[in-house]
Design a protein around this motif. Structure first.
Motif, short mmCIF file in Angstrom:
data_model
loop_
_atom_site.label_atom_id
_atom_site.label_comp_id
_atom_site.label_asym_id
_atom_site.label_seq_id
_atom_site.Cartn_x
_atom_site.Cartn_y
_atom_site.Cartn_z
N GLU A 60 0.83 -1.20 0.00
CA GLU A 60 0.00 0.00 0.00
C GLU A 60 0.87 1.26 0.00
O GLU A 60 1.92 1.31 0.63
CB GLU A 60 -0.89 0.00 1.24
CG GLU A 60 -1.86 1.14 1.28
CD GLU A 60 -2.82 1.02 2.46
OE1 GLU A 60 -3.34 2.05 2.89
OE2 GLU A 60 -3.03 -0.09 2.95
N THR A 61 0.44 2.29 -0.71
CA THR A 61 1.15 3.57 -0.72
C THR A 61 0.82 4.34 0.56
O THR A 61 -0.34 4.44 0.95
CB THR A 61 0.72 4.41 -1.94
OG1 THR A 61 1.04 3.68 -3.12
CG2 THR A 61 1.44 5.75 -1.95
N LEU A 62 1.85 4.87 1.22
CA LEU A 62 1.68 5.63 2.46
C LEU A 62 2.05 7.09 2.22
O LEU A 62 3.02 7.38 1.52
CB LEU A 62 2.55 5.04 3.57
CG LEU A 62 2.29 3.57 3.88
CD1 LEU A 62 3.31 3.06 4.89
CD2 LEU A 62 0.88 3.37 4.39
N TYR A 63 1.30 8.02 2.82
CA TYR A 63 1.52 9.43 2.58
C TYR A 63 2.02 10.13 3.86
O TYR A 63 1.60 9.79 4.96
CB TYR A 63 0.22 10.10 2.14
CG TYR A 63 -0.28 9.53 0.83
CD1 TYR A 63 0.23 9.97 -0.37
CD2 TYR A 63 -1.24 8.53 0.81
CE1 TYR A 63 -0.21 9.45 -1.57
CE2 TYR A 63 -1.68 7.99 -0.39
CZ TYR A 63 -1.17 8.45 -1.56
OH TYR A 63 -1.60 7.92 -2.75
N ASN A 64 2.93 11.07 3.69
CA ASN A 64 3.48 11.87 4.79
C ASN A 64 3.66 13.30 4.29
O ASN A 64 4.17 13.52 3.19
CB ASN A 64 4.83 11.31 5.23
CG ASN A 64 4.71 9.91 5.77
OD1 ASN A 64 4.29 9.73 6.89
ND2 ASN A 64 5.04 8.92 4.96
N ALA A 65 3.26 14.26 5.12
CA ALA A 65 3.43 15.68 4.75
C ALA A 65 3.53 16.50 6.03
O ALA A 65 2.97 16.14 7.06
CB ALA A 65 2.25 16.16 3.92
#
Length: 76
Positions: free
Chosen positions: A12-17
């Motif tokens: 799964e693609t994981l997002y961080n910002a």
């Protein structure tokens, strides 16, 4: 009791910002959002089996997390 194997999906693609805003020289506001992944404790899951079909669901449920932070830092 027989426990059938499977092939859990761990791609799964994981997002961080994150964003930092400095409205004045010595003070800033910070916000972030992150998603993470940890391989679950398979031994704990397998020891707690009550029906064979629940293993895959338990592995998926315990694998990901989301975190949001809102902070300020510095001195006025």
């Amino acid at each position: 009791m027989r426990v059938d194997g499977g092939s859990p999906d761990f791609d799964e693609t994981l997002y961080n910002a994150g964003v930092v805003w400095r409205p004045v020289k010595h003070w800033s506001l910070f916000t972030s959002y992150s998603e993470g992944f940890a391989i679950p404790d398979v031994g704990r899951v397998l020891r707690g089996i009550d029906t064979p079909r629940t293993v895959g669901r338990q592995l998926r449920e315990s694998a990901s997390h989301r975190d949001r932070q809102y902070r300020d830092r510095g001195a006025l």
